[in-house]
Design a protein around this motif. Sequence first.
Motif, short mmCIF file in Angstrom:
data_model
loop_
_atom_site.label_atom_id
_atom_site.label_comp_id
_atom_site.label_asym_id
_atom_site.label_seq_id
_atom_site.Cartn_x
_atom_site.Cartn_y
_atom_site.Cartn_z
N GLU A 197 0.92 -1.13 -0.02
CA GLU A 197 -0.04 -0.06 0.05
C GLU A 197 0.95 1.41 -0.05
OE1 GLU A 197 -4.08 -1.65 2.40
OE2 GLU A 197 -2.39 -0.55 3.53
N GLY A 198 1.98 1.11 0.69
CA GLY A 198 2.96 2.41 0.91
C GLY A 198 3.49 2.51 -0.46
N ALA A 199 3.52 1.79 -1.31
CA ALA A 199 4.29 1.87 -2.76
C ALA A 199 3.11 2.76 -3.77
CB ALA A 199 4.65 0.62 -3.11
N VAL A 200 1.83 2.57 -3.44
CA VAL A 200 0.86 3.23 -4.25
C VAL A 200 0.48 4.53 -4.03
CG1 VAL A 200 -1.54 2.93 -5.10
CG2 VAL A 200 -0.33 0.83 -4.39
N PRO A 201 0.88 5.55 -4.90
CA PRO A 201 0.44 6.93 -4.54
C PRO A 201 -0.87 7.16 -4.00
CG PRO A 201 1.59 6.75 -6.69
CD PRO A 201 1.32 5.29 -6.11
N LEU A 202 -1.83 6.61 -4.15
CA LEU A 202 -3.34 6.70 -3.78
C LEU A 202 -3.42 5.96 -2.38
CD1 LEU A 202 -5.80 6.91 -6.53
CD2 LEU A 202 -4.88 8.82 -5.44
N ALA A 203 -2.52 5.36 -1.93
CA ALA A 203 -1.96 4.78 -0.58
C ALA A 203 -3.21 3.62 -0.34
CB ALA A 203 -2.11 5.93 0.44
N ARG A 204 -3.79 2.92 -1.12
CA ARG A 204 -4.46 1.73 -1.11
C ARG A 204 -4.19 0.78 -2.11
NH1 ARG A 204 -8.89 1.25 -4.27
NH2 ARG A 204 -9.92 3.02 -4.91
N LEU A 205 -4.64 -0.43 -1.87
CA LEU A 205 -4.67 -1.59 -2.89
C LEU A 205 -6.05 -1.24 -3.70
CD1 LEU A 205 -3.57 -4.77 -0.68
CD2 LEU A 205 -2.11 -3.30 -2.29
N GLY A 206 -5.74 -1.61 -4.91
CA GLY A 206 -7.09 -1.64 -5.78
C GLY A 206 -8.07 -2.85 -5.24
N SER A 207 -9.44 -2.68 -5.79
CA SER A 207 -10.45 -3.77 -5.71
C SER A 207 -10.84 -4.27 -6.98
CB SER A 207 -11.68 -3.14 -4.86
OG SER A 207 -12.02 -2.36 -5.73
N GLY A 228 -8.02 0.95 -28.85
CA GLY A 228 -6.57 0.83 -28.94
C GLY A 228 -5.62 1.08 -27.80
N GLN A 229 -6.37 1.77 -26.70
CA GLN A 229 -5.84 2.21 -25.68
C GLN A 229 -5.79 1.26 -24.27
OE1 GLN A 229 -4.56 5.58 -25.46
NE2 GLN A 229 -5.17 5.23 -27.69
N THR A 230 -4.62 1.41 -23.68
CA THR A 230 -4.41 0.78 -22.41
C THR A 230 -4.64 1.60 -21.22
OG1 THR A 230 -2.95 -0.81 -23.32
CG2 THR A 230 -2.80 -0.50 -21.06
N LEU A 231 -5.48 1.34 -20.46
CA LEU A 231 -5.69 2.23 -19.11
C LEU A 231 -5.20 1.48 -17.85
CD1 LEU A 231 -7.39 4.63 -17.55
CD2 LEU A 231 -9.33 3.22 -17.67
N ALA A 232 -4.21 2.24 -17.43
CA ALA A 232 -3.84 1.52 -15.76
C ALA A 232 -4.53 1.86 -14.74
CB ALA A 232 -2.23 1.94 -15.59
N VAL A 233 -5.27 0.93 -14.09
CA VAL A 233 -6.03 1.22 -13.04
C VAL A 233 -5.18 0.79 -11.85
CG1 VAL A 233 -8.27 0.77 -11.92
CG2 VAL A 233 -8.10 0.87 -14.43
N ASP A 234 -4.43 1.64 -11.32
CA ASP A 234 -3.25 1.14 -10.35
C ASP A 234 -2.98 2.15 -9.27
OD1 ASP A 234 -2.35 3.17 -11.67
OD2 ASP A 234 -0.15 2.15 -12.32
N GLY A 235 -3.86 3.33 -8.97
CA GLY A 235 -3.62 4.21 -8.16
C GLY A 235 -2.39 4.88 -8.20
N GLY A 236 -2.02 4.82 -9.43
CA GLY A 236 -0.88 5.83 -9.83
C GLY A 236 0.70 5.02 -9.68
N LEU A 237 0.38 3.76 -9.57
CA LEU A 237 1.69 3.03 -9.20
C LEU A 237 2.68 3.11 -10.52
CD1 LEU A 237 3.00 0.64 -7.53
CD2 LEU A 237 1.93 -0.89 -8.98
N ILE A 238 2.21 2.91 -11.56
CA ILE A 238 3.17 2.94 -12.76
C ILE A 238 3.93 4.11 -12.93
CG2 ILE A 238 1.41 3.17 -14.60
CD1 ILE A 238 3.91 0.44 -14.61
N LYS A 239 3.06 5.22 -12.51
CA LYS A 239 3.94 6.52 -12.81
C LYS A 239 4.66 7.11 -11.86
CE LYS A 239 1.58 7.52 -16.73
NZ LYS A 239 2.40 7.27 -17.93
N SER A 240 4.77 6.32 -10.59
CA SER A 240 5.55 6.78 -9.31
C SER A 240 7.06 6.40 -9.45
CB SER A 240 4.85 5.92 -8.13
OG SER A 240 4.88 4.46 -8.28
#
Length: 240
Positions: A197-207, A228-240
Amino acid sequence: MTEWAVVTGAAQGIGAVIAEFAVTAGYRVAAWDIDGPAVERTAAEIGDGCVASAVDVADEESVRAAAALLPEPPRLVVNNAGIVRFGPLLDLPLAEWESALRVNLTGTFIVGRTLAGPMGKAGGGAIVNLASVNGLAAAPHAGAYSASKAGIVRLTEHMAMEWAKLGIRVNCVAPGLIHAGMSDAIYADAEVRRVREGAVPLARLGSAEDIAAAVLFLGSEKAGYVTGQTLAVDGGLIKS
Ligand code: NAD
């Protein structure tokens, strides 16, 4: 007229919640899973509007047989079925590598192309493929899984380009650290959960619900100009 949605890997975890959200959104749902008894139970729990089939997405004959049972082509297809195979590449048994590629990547290809033709003839629709943030960036010991999911990202783009003329939009959802399904056991450990959770900018796991909402959005007319798009649903993880 009620439209059909096909959701693969719908027996449990994220797929079961996607199937439930799709029924709530007004679709009749064909819930496909390799675990026949489990998907029957899940469809019964979801209730009216959800029917189950035992399908192996990596087996073209199995997919064709299930597609033939649909009373009409679906408007929405969600390629959610997936497996994890972790291990360092030097030691990973070839069979583990091949099963990750076969179920995750080849399964998405088989289900997509089996249904795209009939969907196109019936006026089009939407396909949403489930990748992972592991398909966007490498992670320790995730080589086989990551390669399969990165393949899904690129395959999504090709499906989108080739099938736009059929009126089919194809997009991808890349879940991050999700407390559901295949990751449930990992997060049963409170310390692991706290660190992740600490690694995720939104500070929680996804559901599973976070993922299902994004899938239903991309499948809907609200996303009618998105393909043709990919939407990361990750609380900002991939951009952190
Ligand atoms: P899960 O293991 O809980 O469920 C996967 C389902 O797919 C199971 O019901 C399983 O029986 C089914 N399945 C496996 N092989 C199949 C086959 N050959 N044919 C048909 N069905 C098959 O997994 P989940 O956590 O709900 O994951 C759903 C999707 O989301 C997967 O594609 C996964 O890679 C992706 N994802 C999950 C997470 C997470 O943390 N849970 C994170 C990123 C991406």
